[in-house]
Design an enzyme around this catalytic site. Structure first.
Site, short mmCIF file in Angstrom:
data_model
loop_
_atom_site.label_atom_id
_atom_site.label_comp_id
_atom_site.label_asym_id
_atom_site.label_seq_id
_atom_site.Cartn_x
_atom_site.Cartn_y
_atom_site.Cartn_z
N ALA A 12 25.62 13.59 93.40
CA ALA A 12 26.98 13.07 93.40
C ALA A 12 27.65 13.09 92.03
O ALA A 12 28.76 12.60 91.87
CB ALA A 12 26.99 11.63 93.95
N GLY A 15 30.80 18.52 91.26
CA GLY A 15 31.16 19.39 92.37
C GLY A 15 31.50 18.68 93.66
O GLY A 15 32.19 17.65 93.68
N TYR A 167 17.84 31.36 98.14
CA TYR A 167 18.90 30.36 98.40
C TYR A 167 19.30 30.39 99.87
O TYR A 167 19.38 29.35 100.53
CB TYR A 167 20.12 30.63 97.52
CG TYR A 167 21.24 29.64 97.77
CD1 TYR A 167 21.17 28.34 97.28
CD2 TYR A 167 22.36 29.99 98.52
CE1 TYR A 167 22.18 27.42 97.52
CE2 TYR A 167 23.38 29.09 98.77
CZ TYR A 167 23.28 27.80 98.26
OH TYR A 167 24.29 26.89 98.52
#
Length: 286
Positions: A12, A15, A167
């Site tokens: 948090a 972004g 990813y």
């Protein structure tokens, strides 16, 4: 409004995660910012309070390193001890296309953080979520899941490593996790749904090399073509609080709308097998 609700947001401090925390605070929800870099998170918390004018009681910072199973256990023990309820868990943190490295526990970094760390985190907080029901789990995936493949023979990328493929595989794992968890949570009062935020201007791509001469053009294009973090966070906030998704289970959303996923992300057999192997990898004994 989210008065009286407690929400954990991983990653948090920047972004989409930071924008998600700010969005929930604006709705009067209380946010626990679960971040690896405590000082960066505390700075982000100060900025969010300044931007929103919210009371400082609505934001707290906790250290959580998803690349360490010990850190995940410590974080969850503290939460279970100190928090009487948990209304929403937002699994937002992620590592994007980093060079080959391993987590503290020997997992390939992207699979370890993006999937396994959140897998254990969710498992350890599930009892509190159930006691707080109706409650929600939100999983941030990516449209890049389409390029991923679950290779059960090499989940740790020890035979070969491609950072983009790794990813995509971790983001496919997020969707399969959501699918399987949704089935397991039927009738529990806890729902889980995933989302793909789209291409967002964040520091997620810090490991992606852009030639120096191309950077001004890239920055210009990203401002005009990519979503702002606030736009990227809109679906996370929607899934955390909207009555429109009451009781909705195991789905994936984009721009606050349900999505049709590729077959690879809805394969029940693969989802179940990945769940079983993930339990063994993070040391869950049932």
């Amino acid at each position: 409004m989210m008065n009286g609700k407690t929400v954990i947001v991983t990653g948090a401090n920047s972004g989409i995660g930071r924008a998600t925390a700010a969005g929930i605070v604006r709705l009067k929800g209380r946010v626990i910012m679960a971040c690896r870099d405590r000082s960066s998170a505390e700075e982000a918390a100060r900025e969010i309070l300044q931007e929103t004018g919210a009371d400082s009681s609505l934001l707290s910072v906790r250290q959580l390193d998803l690349a360490s199973l010990t850190s995940v256990h410590t974080f969850c023990q503290d939460i279970m001890k100190e928090e009487p309820r948990l209304d929403v868990l937002i699994n937002n943190a992620g590592i994007y296309q980093c060079p080959y490295t391993k987590t503290e526990d020997g997992f390939e970094m992207q699979f370890g953080v993006n999937h396994l760390g959140h897998f254990l985190l969710t498992h350890l907080l599930l009892d509190l979520l159930k006691r707080s029901s109706p409650s929600r789990i939100v999983v941030v995936s990516s449209k890049l899941y389409k390029h991923g493949h679950i290779d059960f023979e090499d989940l740790n990328s020890e035979q070969s490593y491609n950072k983009a493929f790794a990813y995509s595989r971790s983001k496919l794992a997020n969707l399969l996790f959501t699918l399987e968890l949704g089935h397991r949570l039927e009738g529990s009062g806890v729902t889980v749904n995933a989302l793909t935020p789209g291409i967002v201007r964040t520091n997620l791509g810090r490991h992606v090399h852009i030639p120096l001469l191309a950077k001004p053009l890239f920055n210009l294009l990203s401002r005009s073509l990519f979503k702002s973090p606030e736009e990227g966070a809109a679906t996370s906030v929607f899934l955390a609080c909207s009555p429109d998704v009451d009781g909705v289970q195991g789905k994936c959303f984009a721009d606050c709308q349900p999505q049709v996923l590729l077959d690879k992300a809805t394969d029940l057999e693969v989802a179940s097998k990945l769940w079983d192997i993930s339990e063994v990898m993070v040391g869950i004994t049932t």
